[in-house]
Design a protein around this motif. Structure first.
Motif, PDB file in Angstrom:
ATOM      1  N   LYS A  13       0.824  -1.204   0.000  1.00  0.00           N
ATOM      2  CA  LYS A  13       0.000   0.000   0.000  1.00  0.00           C
ATOM      3  C   LYS A  13       0.863   1.261   0.000  1.00  0.00           C
ATOM      4  CE  LYS A  13      -3.657   2.381   2.538  1.00  0.00           C
ATOM      5  NZ  LYS A  13      -4.487   2.401   3.749  1.00  0.00           N
ATOM      6  N   LEU A  14       1.948   1.248   0.804  1.00  0.00           N
ATOM      7  CA  LEU A  14       2.852   2.399   0.825  1.00  0.00           C
ATOM      8  C   LEU A  14       3.501   2.611  -0.537  1.00  0.00           C
ATOM      9  CD1 LEU A  14       4.622   1.917   4.292  1.00  0.00           C
ATOM     10  CD2 LEU A  14       2.960   3.688   3.662  1.00  0.00           C
ATOM     11  N   ALA A  15       3.932   1.505  -1.152  1.00  0.00           N
ATOM     12  CA  ALA A  15       4.540   1.606  -2.488  1.00  0.00           C
ATOM     13  C   ALA A  15       3.529   2.117  -3.502  1.00  0.00           C
ATOM     14  CB  ALA A  15       5.080   0.235  -2.911  1.00  0.00           C
ATOM     15  N   LEU A  16       2.281   1.650  -3.369  1.00  0.00           N
ATOM     16  CA  LEU A  16       1.224   2.079  -4.284  1.00  0.00           C
ATOM     17  C   LEU A  16       0.938   3.577  -4.138  1.00  0.00           C
ATOM     18  CD1 LEU A  16      -0.944   1.379  -6.361  1.00  0.00           C
ATOM     19  CD2 LEU A  16      -2.445   0.697  -4.493  1.00  0.00           C
ATOM     20  N   GLU A  17       0.875   4.056  -2.900  1.00  0.00           N
ATOM     21  CA  GLU A  17       0.651   5.484  -2.688  1.00  0.00           C
ATOM     22  C   GLU A  17       1.795   6.308  -3.276  1.00  0.00           C
ATOM     23  OE1 GLU A  17      -1.982   6.936  -1.563  1.00  0.00           O
ATOM     24  OE2 GLU A  17      -2.988   5.006  -1.247  1.00  0.00           O
ATOM     25  N   LYS A  18       3.006   5.785  -3.158  1.00  0.00           N
ATOM     26  CA  LYS A  18       4.160   6.474  -3.738  1.00  0.00           C
ATOM     27  C   LYS A  18       4.039   6.527  -5.252  1.00  0.00           C
ATOM     28  CE  LYS A  18       9.224   6.304  -3.951  1.00  0.00           C
ATOM     29  NZ  LYS A  18      10.432   5.559  -3.541  1.00  0.00           N
ATOM     30  N   ASP A  19       3.609   5.407  -5.857  1.00  0.00           N
ATOM     31  CA  ASP A  19       3.429   5.366  -7.310  1.00  0.00           C
ATOM     32  C   ASP A  19       2.351   6.351  -7.761  1.00  0.00           C
ATOM     33  OD1 ASP A  19       5.385   3.493  -7.700  1.00  0.00           O
ATOM     34  OD2 ASP A  19       4.026   1.770  -7.695  1.00  0.00           O
ATOM     35  N   LYS A  20       1.266   6.462  -6.972  1.00  0.00           N
ATOM     36  CA  LYS A  20       0.188   7.383  -7.333  1.00  0.00           C
ATOM     37  C   LYS A  20       0.661   8.839  -7.255  1.00  0.00           C
ATOM     38  CE  LYS A  20      -3.912   6.415  -5.637  1.00  0.00           C
ATOM     39  NZ  LYS A  20      -4.947   6.021  -4.661  1.00  0.00           N
ATOM     40  N   LYS A  21       1.456   9.156  -6.221  1.00  0.00           N
ATOM     41  CA  LYS A  21       1.994  10.512  -6.125  1.00  0.00           C
ATOM     42  C   LYS A  21       2.950  10.792  -7.283  1.00  0.00           C
ATOM     43  CE  LYS A  21       1.628  10.963  -1.081  1.00  0.00           C
ATOM     44  NZ  LYS A  21       2.376  11.113   0.186  1.00  0.00           N
ATOM     45  N   GLU A  22       3.749   9.778  -7.600  1.00  0.00           N
ATOM     46  CA  GLU A  22       4.688   9.939  -8.716  1.00  0.00           C
ATOM     47  C   GLU A  22       3.939  10.152 -10.018  1.00  0.00           C
ATOM     48  OE1 GLU A  22       7.747   7.141 -11.268  1.00  0.00           O
ATOM     49  OE2 GLU A  22       7.505   6.735  -9.130  1.00  0.00           O
ATOM     50  N   LEU A  23       2.843   9.413 -10.186  1.00  0.00           N
ATOM     51  CA  LEU A  23       2.042   9.549 -11.404  1.00  0.00           C
ATOM     52  C   LEU A  23       1.474  10.964 -11.512  1.00  0.00           C
ATOM     53  CD1 LEU A  23       0.712   8.166 -13.865  1.00  0.00           C
ATOM     54  CD2 LEU A  23      -1.207   7.600 -12.379  1.00  0.00           C
ATOM     55  N   ASN A  24       0.985  11.511 -10.393  1.00  0.00           N
ATOM     56  CA  ASN A  24       0.426  12.852 -10.414  1.00  0.00           C
ATOM     57  C   ASN A  24       1.501  13.898 -10.694  1.00  0.00           C
ATOM     58  OD1 ASN A  24      -2.152  11.952  -9.904  1.00  0.00           O
ATOM     59  ND2 ASN A  24      -1.904  12.045  -7.685  1.00  0.00           N
ATOM     60  N   SER A  25       2.704  13.668 -10.156  1.00  0.00           N
ATOM     61  CA  SER A  25       3.768  14.640 -10.361  1.00  0.00           C
ATOM     62  C   SER A  25       4.300  14.618 -11.780  1.00  0.00           C
ATOM     63  CB  SER A  25       4.921  14.358  -9.388  1.00  0.00           C
ATOM     64  OG  SER A  25       5.563  13.129  -9.710  1.00  0.00           O
ATOM     65  N   ARG A  26       4.058  13.512 -12.505  1.00  0.00           N
ATOM     66  CA  ARG A  26       4.550  13.380 -13.891  1.00  0.00           C
ATOM     67  C   ARG A  26       3.490  13.808 -14.891  1.00  0.00           C
ATOM     68  NH1 ARG A  26       8.717   9.978 -14.992  1.00  0.00           N
ATOM     69  NH2 ARG A  26       7.684   9.177 -16.841  1.00  0.00           N
ATOM     70  N   TYR A  27       2.412  14.411 -14.414  1.00  0.00           N
ATOM     71  CA  TYR A  27       1.291  14.740 -15.294  1.00  0.00           C
ATOM     72  C   TYR A  27       1.718  15.639 -16.458  1.00  0.00           C
ATOM     73  CZ  TYR A  27      -3.385  16.089 -16.735  1.00  0.00           C
ATOM     74  OH  TYR A  27      -4.519  16.301 -17.463  1.00  0.00           O
ATOM     75  N   ALA A  28       2.658  16.551 -16.175  1.00  0.00           N
ATOM     76  CA  ALA A  28       3.040  17.499 -17.207  1.00  0.00           C
ATOM     77  C   ALA A  28       3.814  16.839 -18.340  1.00  0.00           C
ATOM     78  CB  ALA A  28       3.863  18.622 -16.594  1.00  0.00           C
ATOM     79  N   SER A  29       4.631  15.845 -18.042  1.00  0.00           N
ATOM     80  CA  SER A  29       5.479  15.235 -19.069  1.00  0.00           C
ATOM     81  C   SER A  29       4.761  14.159 -19.865  1.00  0.00           C
ATOM     82  CB  SER A  29       6.737  14.652 -18.420  1.00  0.00           C
ATOM     83  OG  SER A  29       6.387  13.612 -17.527  1.00  0.00           O
ATOM     84  N   LEU A  30       3.986  13.302 -19.215  1.00  0.00           N
ATOM     85  CA  LEU A  30       3.222  12.221 -19.869  1.00  0.00           C
ATOM     86  C   LEU A  30       4.096  11.249 -20.648  1.00  0.00           C
ATOM     87  CD1 LEU A  30       0.255  14.347 -21.320  1.00  0.00           C
ATOM     88  CD2 LEU A  30       0.330  13.112 -19.165  1.00  0.00           C
ATOM     89  N   GLU A  31       5.323  11.090 -20.238  1.00  0.00           N
ATOM     90  CA  GLU A  31       6.236  10.234 -20.987  1.00  0.00           C
ATOM     91  C   GLU A  31       6.208   8.801 -20.466  1.00  0.00           C
ATOM     92  OE1 GLU A  31       8.014  10.784 -23.608  1.00  0.00           O
ATOM     93  OE2 GLU A  31       7.501  12.895 -23.821  1.00  0.00           O
ATOM     94  N   ASN A  32       6.039   7.840 -21.382  1.00  0.00           N
ATOM     95  CA  ASN A  32       6.179   6.402 -21.087  1.00  0.00           C
ATOM     96  C   ASN A  32       5.322   5.958 -19.892  1.00  0.00           C
ATOM     97  OD1 ASN A  32       8.126   6.173 -23.147  1.00  0.00           O
ATOM     98  ND2 ASN A  32       9.721   6.849 -21.733  1.00  0.00           N
ATOM     99  N   ILE A  33       4.119   6.503 -19.775  1.00  0.00           N
ATOM    100  CA  ILE A  33       3.260   6.164 -18.626  1.00  0.00           C
ATOM    101  C   ILE A  33       2.928   4.678 -18.628  1.00  0.00           C
ATOM    102  CG2 ILE A  33       0.964   6.505 -17.636  1.00  0.00           C
ATOM    103  CD1 ILE A  33       1.157   9.390 -18.622  1.00  0.00           C
TER     104      ILE A  33
END
Length: 319
Positions: free
Chosen positions: A93-113
């Motif tokens: 769950k902790l790793a998943l929350e980290k991935d979700k935050k990372e996904l939100n922070s990468r919103y501007a680039s949208l690279e290799n999602i």
């Protein structure tokens, strides 16, 4: 003298040649500029198409991560209740929350999602499958302990036979009552005679098509016609709507009101829920869903639930 005068009076052929060369150069430059403009427009169109594709991938990845979060939390709650070890689930769950935050922070680039998160999603799903197998064993063990405890108490009291007889009678009566109640409840349940899925543009215009274009689809309207039923109690009713994407995942966003419910012993996720008034006179209801992100191509399934029953199924396709 006459020869010199003749040479000076005929410079026109050379001037014409220079003029033709200048005109040819101008035409060549104009052609190059036109070609460069065309290439620039084509590049811009291609970039826009890539961006739209990446936005769809982003939305799809968010839905899957949210769905996995819901399942993880459900398993953690049940394992805790049964006295099992939730360390691995908490770590995931902790790793998943980290991935979700990372996904939100990468919103501007949208690279290799898709490439970056496909393997992670698969690993989370494997953890859920493995833990579900452990849950089956925990349920059996807890059930076994409960049965043993009940037997010991019965033997200690010396009333095993009478209690079992009474229980048998109660079970029989309860079974009969349950069957009758289920029959009455099922007979009184809502039932959708027809389900129509309409597209709604960003300007609010409704339209119907066999296959909807993702760019044109702002939100969807789910229009249901219910059967008249005198056994159904009139009043406020709540309908849960599940929208399943082409991979079978429930479109899930807590900001839009998504949640979970139990149906036939299963913990299911729903996309939206809406209330309406059932009067048995005009049993019709409309529901709107604005996903806030483009739909990717494929077939979508729509399932409707009310008062513990599945009342209808529909679907639509996006190209």
């Amino acid at each position: 003298m006459n020869n010199l005068s003749s040479e000076e009076s005929n410079p026109k052929p050379n001037s014409n040649n220079v003029l033709k060369a200048v005109l040819a150069l101008v035409a060549l430059i104009a052609g190059c500029l036109a070609y460069m403009l065309f290439e620039s427009k084509q590049t811009s169109a291609n970039q826009q198409e890539v961006i739209e594709t990446k936005v769809i991938e982003l939305a799809d990845t968010r839905v899957k991560l949210d769905s996995i979060t819901t399942q993880l939390e459900s398993q953690i709650a049940e394992v805790t209740k049964l006295g099992g070890d939730v360390a691995e689930l908490e770590k995931a769950k902790l790793a998943l929350e980290k991935d979700k935050k990372e996904l939100n922070s990468r919103y501007a680039s949208l690279e290799n999602i898709k490439d970056n998160y496909a393997e992670r999603i698969k690993n989370y799903e494997l953890i859920l499958i493995a833990k579900e197998a452990e849950l089956v064993q925990l349920r059996e063990e807890n059930s076994h302990l409960t049965n043993e405890n009940s037997t010991l108490k019965t033997e200690k009291s010396g009333l095993v036979k009478s209690i079992e007889e009474a229980r048998a009678q109660n079970r029989e009566v309860s079974s009969i009552n349950r069957i009758l109640t289920e029959k009455v409840t099922r007979a009184a349940a809502l039932k959708a005679e027809s389900i129509k899925i309409l597209g709604v543009t960003d300007k609010g215009k409704e339209f119907e098509d066999s296959r909807y274009r993702s760019k044109k689809l702002g939100k969807i309207k789910i229009s249901i016609q219910l059967s008249k039923n005198d056994l159904t109690e009139k009043g406020k009713k709540t309908v849960l709507v599940r929208i399943l994407d082409p991979d079978g995942y429930t479109l899930f966003d807590t900001d839009l009101g998504s949640g979970n419910f139990e149906h036939n012993g299963q913990d299911l996720a729903f996309t939206i829920k809406r209330d309406f008034t059932f009067d048995n006179e005009n049993p019709h209801a409309d529901f709107y869903f604005d996903r806030g992100a483009p739909y990717r191509a494929g077939k979508y399934t729509v399932e409707l639930f009310a008062e513990g029953f599945k009342i209808g199924t529909g679907g639509f396709e996006v190209k």
